[in-house]
Design an enzyme around this catalytic site. Structure first.
Site, mmCIF file in Angstrom:
data_model
loop_
_atom_site.group_PDB
_atom_site.id
_atom_site.type_symbol
_atom_site.label_atom_id
_atom_site.label_comp_id
_atom_site.label_asym_id
_atom_site.label_seq_id
_atom_site.Cartn_x
_atom_site.Cartn_y
_atom_site.Cartn_z
ATOM 1 N N SER A 223 0.821 -1.213 0.000
ATOM 2 C CA SER A 223 0.000 0.000 0.000
ATOM 3 C C SER A 223 0.852 1.258 0.000
ATOM 4 C CB SER A 223 -0.902 0.005 1.238
ATOM 5 O OG SER A 223 -1.514 1.263 1.437
ATOM 6 N N GLU B 169 0.187 3.680 1.740
ATOM 7 C CA GLU B 169 0.220 4.137 3.127
ATOM 8 C C GLU B 169 1.553 3.784 3.794
ATOM 9 O OE1 GLU B 169 -1.867 5.864 5.164
ATOM 10 O OE2 GLU B 169 -3.266 6.297 3.539
ATOM 11 N N TYR C 192 -2.034 0.619 10.390
ATOM 12 C CA TYR C 192 -2.270 -0.046 9.107
ATOM 13 C C TYR C 192 -1.020 0.026 8.236
ATOM 14 C CZ TYR C 192 -3.953 -0.691 4.334
ATOM 15 O OH TYR C 192 -4.109 -1.110 3.029
#
Length: 326
Positions: free
Chosen positions: A127, A129, A151
Site C-alpha cells: 500500500s 500508506e 495499518y
C-alpha cells in the site's frame, strides 16, 4: 486452465480481480472469512463461478486447506483490515490480520509448494500508506518507507516479509504498492465512497450535509478495475518484483468534493460540508503521489480511467442505488 486463489475476495479488489481472471479463462477460488459472512451473497451474485473456501488469514491451517482444495497456480493476497482510521482504534487486530496474516499465507504457500517454491506465483497487496511521512515526491519503489498508522506499519511488515520469502526461498512473490484506488464497490467508510453516497443523497433530498475531516489531504486516486490488471500482469513476469501502481496525479479532498457536487449541479458545496476534528487522523499523511514508470515500462500497464470520470462514475452508481432503494 490456470487456477487462482484470492484472499479478500469480498472486497472491491477481490471482486474486480475475480471478474478479470474469469474473463481470462481461469478457475477462480476465493477465501472467505466465516460461514455467515454478510458479503458471501454479494460474491455469489457478482461472480457465481468462483469457488469459495472458508478460511482466515490468522489461521494457518485454514489457509493450508484452501490451498489443498484449490491447487492454485497463482495466489493473490488481498485480505486485510484495510480501513486506516480503524487501525488506531484496534492496532492489535490490524497487525494480526494485515501484518502477520501475510506471514501465514506466505508460509502456507511455501509449505504447499514443497520442493519447488516458485511453482505457485504469489501477489501481496502492499500500500502507498507505507510511505506515510513521505521522504520523496513522487514515491517510487526505492522511496524510504515511513508509515504513519498501525495499518501502514502492518503493510510494511507484510511487504518486507514478501521480499524476504522471495530472497530466502526463491518464491515467485511480487508486491504491488498500490496507491488509492476506488470504485462504486468501495466500502462506505472510505472517503471517496462516503462523499459519492452523501452527494447522491443530498441531491435526492435525503440528507442535508456531510461531515468531513482534513480537506487539504492529497491522494493519488485511480480506478480499482484498472489496478487489478496490474496485479495479474505482475504474476505473468518471468521474475518476481515490486511495483508502484498509481496514476501519477494528486488531488485534494476539496477537489473530490468539487467534482462530486458539481456533477449533480451543486456549485456551492461548502454549505453542505461540515468539518469535525473527530474525523482527523492522529498522524496525517498529507501528500501521496506515485511514480509508476516501472510498471509502465516492464508490465506495459497504465491507468485507463481518469479522476473526474472515476468520481462521476461513483456518484452515478450511488444515485442509481438510492433511487432503487438499495
Amino acid at each position: 486452465m490456470p487456477t487462482a486463489l484470492i484472499t479478500g475476495i469480498t472486497g472491491q479488489d477481490g471482486l474486480y480481480l475475480a471478474e478479470l481472471l474469469l474473463e481470462k479463462g481461469y478457475e477462480v477460488h476465493g477465501v472467505i472469512r466465516g460461514q455467515n459472512n454478510p458479503r458471501r451473497e454479494l460474491v455469489e451474485r457478482l461472480v457465481p463461478d468462483v469457488k469459495l473456501h472458508n478460511g482466515d488469514l490468522t489461521d494457518l491451517s485454514s489457509l493450508m486447506r484452501a490451498l489443498r482444495d484449490s491447487e492454485p497456480d497463482e495466489v493473490y493476497n488481498l485480505g486485510a483490515v484495510s480501513f486506516v482510521a480503524y487501525s488506531w482504534e484496534n492496532a492489535f487486530v490490524t497487525s494480526d490480520v494485515t501484518g502477520l496474516g501475510v506471514l501465514n499465507i506466505l508460509e502456507a504457500v511455501r509449505l504447499h509448494a514443497g520442493s519447488d517454491p516458485a511453482s505457485i506465483r504469489f501477489y501481496q497487496a502492499s500500500s502507498s500508506e507505507m510511505f506515510g511521512k513521505v521522504q520523496q515526491v513522487p514515491q517510487s519503489e526505492e522511496t524510504l518507507l515511513w508509515p504513519r498508522s498501525p495499518y501502514g506499519v502492518s503493510k510494511v511488515y507484510g511487504h518486507y516479509m514478501t521480499i524476504n520469502y522471495r530472497e530466502s526461498y526463491g518464491m515467485h512473490a511480487s508486491s504491488g504498492i498500490l496507491f488509492n484506488h476506488e470504485s462504486p464497490r468501495r466500502g462506505e467508510e472510505f472517503v471517496t465512497r462516503k462523499v459519492s453516497k452523501a452527494v447522491a443523497a443530498i441531491k435526492l433530498g435525503m440528507q442535508d450535509e456531510i461531515v468531513m475531516g482534513n480537506l487539504d489531504a492529497r491522494r493519488d486516486w485511480g480506478f480499482a478495475g484498472d489496478y487489478v490488471e496490474a496485479m495479474w500482469r505482475m504474476l505473468q513476469q518471468p521474475t518476481a518484483d515490486d511495483y508502484v501502481i498509481s496514476t501519477g496525479e494528486t488531488h485534494s479532498i476539496e477537489e473530490l468534493l468539487t467534482v462530486a457536487f458539481g456533477h449533480v449541479g451543486i456549485s456551492d458545496w461548502r454549505k453542505h460540508v461540515r468539518q469535525d476534528p473527530a474525523f482527523m487522523r492522529p498522524a496525517e499523511v498529507d501528500l501521496l503521489i506515485g511514480d509508476a514508470s516501472k510498471a509502465r515500462d516492464v508490465l506495459g500497464w497504465k491507468p485507463q480511467v481518469g479522476f473526474e470520470e472515476l468520481i462521476t462514475m461513483m456518484v452515478d452508481a450511488d444515485l442509481a442505488a438510492l433511487k432503487a432503494g438499495w
